[in-house]
Design an enzyme around this catalytic site. Structure first.
Site: not given
Length: 187
Positions: A151-155
């Site tokens: 889950i690419p929360c860094h995006r």
């Protein structure tokens, strides 16, 4: 893209400790070691790369009754290797996010839809889930993300284009965003 399948509102820490059949592993990939834990429903925990196995294990914190099965996670290791070699990679693994609220699950699902190499603001995520005034709550939910990268929360960034926060630290967030901004050779 990951399939996000929330299964109820119990807190993750108590759920992971209460559920039998938890498997875990420590995987050596470039750029380091990651810890992963899964239930029968899917991956429920993934650490960011750590400098060694000991650090990855300390970050993962598997329950005592969990079973170590590193080889079970070889397909995930292959996908993570590809990702860290600057390739746009889908992660077609089921996720077990049963310890999260419906709101947090909505945030995770919306975040999982952000394409590789792109970003969205906290406010954009809030609007996508029908809660336009909940940008701060989106950030708080993403701080609980148990499976970064998948889950690419860094995006997710601030509306002003600044990085915003990140559970792994803003240096790691900037590194991941820079990694995704590069195009792999041959494309």
């Amino acid at each position: 893209m990951s399939r996000v399948t929330p299964n109820g509102p119990k807190p993750v820490s108590s759920r992971v400790k209460a559920v039998t059949g938890i498997s875990w592993g420590i995987l050596e990939i470039q750029p380091g070691w990651v810890g992963v834990m899964a239930s029968a429903q899917g991956i429920c925990r993934l650490t960011l790369p750590q400098p060694g196995q000991t650090e990855a294990l300390a970050e993962l914190e598997p329950p005592a009754e969990a079973i170590r099965t590193d080889s079970l996670f070889n397909p995930l290791a292959t996908k993570l290797e590809s990702y860290f070699q600057e390739n746009s990679t889908d992660f077609p693994f089921s996720l077990d996010l049963s310890g999260y609220t419906p709101f947090e699950s909505q945030v995770f699902k919306a975040c999982a839809l952000i394409p590789y190499g792109q970003t969205a603001s906290y406010g954009q995520i809030a609007r996508r889930i029908g809660r336009p005034k909940a940008a701060r709550a989106v950030g708080q939910a993403l701080h609980k993300n148990p499976v970064p990268i998948l889950i690419p929360c860094h995006r997710v960034i601030a509306a002003n284009g600044k990085t915003g926060g990140f559970n792994g630290g803003t240096n790691i967030k900037c590194w991941l965003l820079t990694l995704e901004a590069r195009k792999p050779s041959g494309e």
